[in-house]
Design a protein around this motif. Structure first.
Motif, short mmCIF file in Angstrom:
data_model
loop_
_atom_site.label_atom_id
_atom_site.label_comp_id
_atom_site.label_asym_id
_atom_site.label_seq_id
_atom_site.Cartn_x
_atom_site.Cartn_y
_atom_site.Cartn_z
N ARG A 6 -13.98 -23.70 35.26
CA ARG A 6 -13.08 -22.75 35.94
C ARG A 6 -11.82 -23.45 36.42
O ARG A 6 -10.73 -22.87 36.35
N ASP A 7 -11.96 -24.66 36.92
CA ASP A 7 -10.79 -25.41 37.38
C ASP A 7 -9.83 -25.67 36.23
O ASP A 7 -8.62 -25.46 36.36
N ARG A 9 -9.65 -24.04 33.39
CA ARG A 9 -9.11 -22.77 32.92
C ARG A 9 -7.95 -22.32 33.81
O ARG A 9 -6.92 -21.88 33.32
N PHE A 10 -8.12 -22.45 35.13
CA PHE A 10 -7.05 -22.09 36.06
C PHE A 10 -5.79 -22.91 35.80
O PHE A 10 -4.69 -22.37 35.72
N LEU A 14 -2.34 -21.27 34.37
CA LEU A 14 -1.15 -21.39 35.23
C LEU A 14 0.00 -22.07 34.48
O LEU A 14 1.13 -21.56 34.47
N GLN A 46 0.34 -29.86 34.49
CA GLN A 46 -1.04 -29.65 34.05
C GLN A 46 -1.87 -30.92 34.25
O GLN A 46 -2.99 -30.86 34.76
#
Length: 69
Positions: A6-7, A9-10, A14, A46
């Motif tokens: 999830r981290d 993917r965020f 973004l 990123q």
């Protein structure tokens, strides 16, 4: 899998949205240099956000790989 997808993917979403919004604007204003600058900024962001989440979730800083443990 480590459970921290999830981290990542965020971070990816973004930065991907940031590139999709900023590259056309900077290309129109500054040409190829603007597009390259916007892309370089978001790739750097990123990577730095990924380092932040590794430190937050796993407790070590991947930028300090040259130091003794």
């Amino acid at each position: 899998m480590s459970g921290h997808e999830r981290d990542m993917r965020f971070v990816t979403v973004l930065c991907g949205v940031g590139v999709l919004i900023s590259v056309p604007i900077f290309t129109k204003l500054f040409g190829a240099i603007g597009a390259a600058s916007a892309t370089a900024f978001f790739i750097s962001l990123q990577n730095l956000l990924a380092v932040y989440f590794v430190k937050k979730r796993l407790g070590f800083n991947t930028l300090k790989f040259w130091q003794k443990i």
